[in-house]
Scaffold this motif. Structure first.
Motif, PDB file in Angstrom:
ATOM      1  N   GLU A 178      -5.648  -6.043 -11.284  1.00 56.13           N
ATOM      2  CA  GLU A 178      -4.465  -5.199 -11.143  1.00 56.13           C
ATOM      3  C   GLU A 178      -3.579  -5.406 -12.368  1.00 56.13           C
ATOM      4  N   ARG A 179      -3.188  -4.316 -13.015  1.00 58.51           N
ATOM      5  CA  ARG A 179      -2.330  -4.393 -14.193  1.00 58.51           C
ATOM      6  C   ARG A 179      -0.867  -4.415 -13.771  1.00 58.51           C
ATOM      7  N   VAL A 180      -0.109  -5.330 -14.366  1.00 53.87           N
ATOM      8  CA  VAL A 180       1.311  -5.460 -14.065  1.00 53.87           C
ATOM      9  C   VAL A 180       2.081  -5.542 -15.378  1.00 53.87           C
ATOM     10  N   ASN A 181       3.058  -4.649 -15.516  1.00 54.50           N
ATOM     11  CA  ASN A 181       3.964  -4.643 -16.663  1.00 54.50           C
ATOM     12  C   ASN A 181       5.381  -4.771 -16.121  1.00 54.50           C
ATOM     13  N   ILE A 182       6.013  -5.914 -16.362  1.00 55.09           N
ATOM     14  CA  ILE A 182       7.318  -6.199 -15.773  1.00 55.09           C
ATOM     15  C   ILE A 182       8.350  -5.154 -16.159  1.00 55.09           C
ATOM     16  N   MET A 183       8.203  -4.523 -17.312  1.00 52.75           N
ATOM     17  CA  MET A 183       9.192  -3.567 -17.793  1.00 52.75           C
ATOM     18  C   MET A 183       9.088  -2.204 -17.102  1.00 52.75           C
ATOM     19  N   ARG A 184       8.007  -1.962 -16.390  1.00 54.22           N
ATOM     20  CA  ARG A 184       7.827  -0.671 -15.737  1.00 54.22           C
ATOM     21  C   ARG A 184       8.331  -0.728 -14.299  1.00 54.22           C
ATOM     22  N   LEU A 185       8.872   0.402 -13.840  1.00 54.17           N
ATOM     23  CA  LEU A 185       9.442   0.480 -12.498  1.00 54.17           C
ATOM     24  C   LEU A 185       8.379   0.284 -11.422  1.00 54.17           C
ATOM     25  N   SER A 186       7.180   0.797 -11.654  1.00 47.10           N
ATOM     26  CA  SER A 186       6.119   0.669 -10.651  1.00 47.10           C
ATOM     27  C   SER A 186       5.725  -0.793 -10.443  1.00 47.10           C
ATOM     28  N   SER A 187       5.635  -1.545 -11.515  1.00 47.77           N
ATOM     29  CA  SER A 187       5.298  -2.969 -11.390  1.00 47.77           C
ATOM     30  C   SER A 187       6.421  -3.742 -10.714  1.00 47.77           C
ATOM     31  N   GLN A 188       7.669  -3.401 -11.025  1.00 50.03           N
ATOM     32  CA  GLN A 188       8.799  -4.045 -10.361  1.00 50.03           C
ATOM     33  C   GLN A 188       8.786  -3.757  -8.860  1.00 50.03           C
ATOM     34  N   ALA A 189       8.424  -2.530  -8.486  1.00 47.94           N
ATOM     35  CA  ALA A 189       8.344  -2.180  -7.064  1.00 47.94           C
ATOM     36  C   ALA A 189       7.274  -3.002  -6.362  1.00 47.94           C
ATOM     37  N   LYS A 190       6.139  -3.229  -7.002  1.00 47.45           N
ATOM     38  CA  LYS A 190       5.069  -4.013  -6.393  1.00 47.45           C
ATOM     39  C   LYS A 190       5.495  -5.471  -6.208  1.00 47.45           C
ATOM     40  N   ILE A 191       6.192  -6.021  -7.190  1.00 50.56           N
ATOM     41  CA  ILE A 191       6.631  -7.419  -7.084  1.00 50.56           C
ATOM     42  C   ILE A 191       7.702  -7.559  -6.002  1.00 50.56           C
ATOM     43  N   ILE A 192       8.693  -6.652  -5.999  1.00 50.94           N
ATOM     44  CA  ILE A 192       9.744  -6.701  -4.975  1.00 50.94           C
ATOM     45  C   ILE A 192       9.143  -6.467  -3.582  1.00 50.94           C
ATOM     46  N   GLY A 369       8.295  -3.409   2.713  1.00 52.76           N
ATOM     47  CA  GLY A 369       7.724  -4.082   1.552  1.00 52.76           C
ATOM     48  C   GLY A 369       6.361  -3.545   1.185  1.00 52.76           C
ATOM     49  N   LEU A 370       5.558  -3.256   2.212  1.00 52.06           N
ATOM     50  CA  LEU A 370       4.236  -2.695   1.960  1.00 52.06           C
ATOM     51  C   LEU A 370       4.337  -1.317   1.303  1.00 52.06           C
ATOM     52  N   TYR A 371       5.309  -0.517   1.738  1.00 52.86           N
ATOM     53  CA  TYR A 371       5.494   0.808   1.141  1.00 52.86           C
ATOM     54  C   TYR A 371       5.832   0.688  -0.344  1.00 52.86           C
ATOM     55  N   LEU A 372       6.664  -0.286  -0.711  1.00 55.37           N
ATOM     56  CA  LEU A 372       7.003  -0.485  -2.122  1.00 55.37           C
ATOM     57  C   LEU A 372       5.765  -0.845  -2.944  1.00 55.37           C
ATOM     58  N   VAL A 373       4.915  -1.702  -2.369  1.00 55.04           N
ATOM     59  CA  VAL A 373       3.687  -2.090  -3.088  1.00 55.04           C
ATOM     60  C   VAL A 373       2.780  -0.879  -3.284  1.00 55.04           C
ATOM     61  N   ILE A 374       2.584  -0.092  -2.228  1.00 48.81           N
ATOM     62  CA  ILE A 374       1.695   1.064  -2.321  1.00 48.81           C
ATOM     63  C   ILE A 374       2.295   2.138  -3.229  1.00 48.81           C
TER      64      ILE A 374
END
Length: 420
Positions: A178-192, A369-374
């Motif tokens: 799974e690719r994660v870029n801290i600067m992107r909103l989608s990655s921040q949503a998955k972490i939160i 939380g699951l909705y944010l990840v998806i």
């Protein structure tokens, strides 16, 4: 009598679902190639042709969502049947063995017929991965989960399983699936979302609150529900959380194995058979001298063996493999909240389980939380699709430019020859 009627209905649904899937297994094997129906598959009848037509015409994402949703409905029934059998004294060790034995017996003929030409050769690396897959989920995870289910309600167990998407995401991030870029909103949503999911699980485990009375839970049925003295919510939650960790490891390892062994149906049968073998060895060691647990009783215990073997183990591994090939291991777990809702409804009707405020609040937070990840996962996939389409357009433009330049250069050479 009520439970017997429900058992018959569940068995009927399981048989219909197994029949439908047996007619569509070949279609799943040929999904990517979309080949026309071969003569050796013509015996499957009209249903397979309809499924192939739907596969060609429907959007892939819609088809994947439909498969996951249908499977969650039957998975919810599996949890209720297993909880009822555990209340009647079923051993979770033999349950894990028998369900995988039944899954192997049912699905092995289809794997032999439909994937004999596309099945890769077995190597030592693939063999070790399959044995590890058979140990992690069919043996360790299932025994941890059903031990926890014995100490808590089916609704609480289903809600705790919503930890699975967050755990799968974390492991996929560590393994670079799974690719994660801290600067992107989608990655921040998955972490939160992962953090919120764990917070909801803690609330659900530690906070009780007043009981939410439902009219139909006051009606006592001819079943054996778990008495309040037998329930140990914190102990059950710890077992289920440990099982979810193993389950997340299984999904990520399955995604890695499918890259070198793409025969999904054959991999399903091998995982079930490896799990049955290793589970038998574990049961013989742990329950040595206790031969009574191996006796097959023709009640909800036998129904749980057959139903969970066909639906949860066989169909579950196969459908997750198909989805995983196209969407990755995190997307496979996107349908878990639906399972929680189904189990809550069935559990309140069949097992007379009561809900309290802590479970409802924790379950709602887990779903958020699951909705944010998806949501973050879907945004990453959209960005990846747009990037790939841009690359394809650029490559197509370069190819067209080179093609148009080739005749021009040949014509120039011809004119030069005439001038000479």
């Amino acid at each position: 009598m009520f439970l017997a009627a429900k058992a018959v209905d569940a068995a009927h649904l399981a048989s219909e679902y197994s029949s439908f899937l047996s007619k569509t297994l070949a279609a799943g094997t040929h999904r990517q190639r979309l080949l026309p129906l071969q003569p050796r598959h013509s015996g499957l009848g009209v249903d397979l042709s309809v499924h192939l037509l739907l596969t060609k015409c429907m959007d892939d994402v819609m088809l994947i969502k439909m498969e996951g949703t249908i499977h969650m409905f039957f998975l919810g029934g599996s949890a209720i049947i297993a909880k009822s059998a555990l209340n009647h004294g079923m051993s979770h060790f033999t349950f894990a063995v028998y369900r995988n034995v039944f899954a192997t017996i049912v699905f092995a003929p289809f794997a032999f017929l439909f994937e004999r030409k596309i099945r890769p050769k077995m190597t030592m690396s693939i063999f070790l991965k399959i044995m590890l897959l058979g140990l992690v989920e069919p043996v360790i995870d299932q025994n941890l989960y059903y031990t926890g289910l014995r100490y808590t309600t089916a609704t609480s167990a289903a809600a705790m399983c919503n930890l699975l998407p967050a755990l799968t995401f974390l492991l996929a991030w560590i393994l670079r699936l799974e690719r994660v870029n801290i600067m992107r909103l989608s990655s921040q949503a998955k972490i939160i979302g992962t953090t919120v999911t764990f917070g909801g699980a803690m609330i659900m485990t530690l906070i009780g609150g007043p009981t939410i009375g439902l009219p139909w839970t006051r009606h006592h049925l001819n079943i054996i529900p778990s008495s309040p003295t037998d329930l140990q919510p914190i102990k059950g939650a710890l077992f289920i959380a440990a099982g979810c960790i193993c389950w997340a490891c299984f999904y990520n390892l399955q995604a890695i194995t499918l890259k070198t062994y793409p025969a999904t149906l054959s991999l399903t049968c091998l995982i079930c058979s490896a799990g049955a073998l290793q589970g038998t060895l574990l049961t013989l060691v742990v329950e040595r001298g206790n031969t009574s647990i191996w006796a097959i009783q023709w009640d909800t215990t036998f129904l749980s063996y057959v139903y969970s073997g066909m639906v949860t183990s066989g169909v579950g591994y196969y459908v997750s493999g198909l989805i995983m090939k196209e969407k990755g291991p995190v997307f496979v777990t996107a349908f878990n909240p639906l399972n929680m809702v189904i189990v809550a409804i069935l559990g309140s009707f069949i097992l007379s389980e009561e809900l309290n405020l802590g479970r409802v609040l924790g379950g709602a937070i887990i779903v958020i939380g699951l909705y944010l990840v998806i949501w973050g996962k879907s945004k990453d996939q959209q960005a990846s699709k747009s990037f790939n389409s841009e690359e394809a357009d650029q490559s197509e433009f370069v190819d067209q430019k080179e093609t148009s330049a080739t005749p021009k250069s040949s014509n120039q050479a011809k004119v030069g020859d005439e001038a000479v």
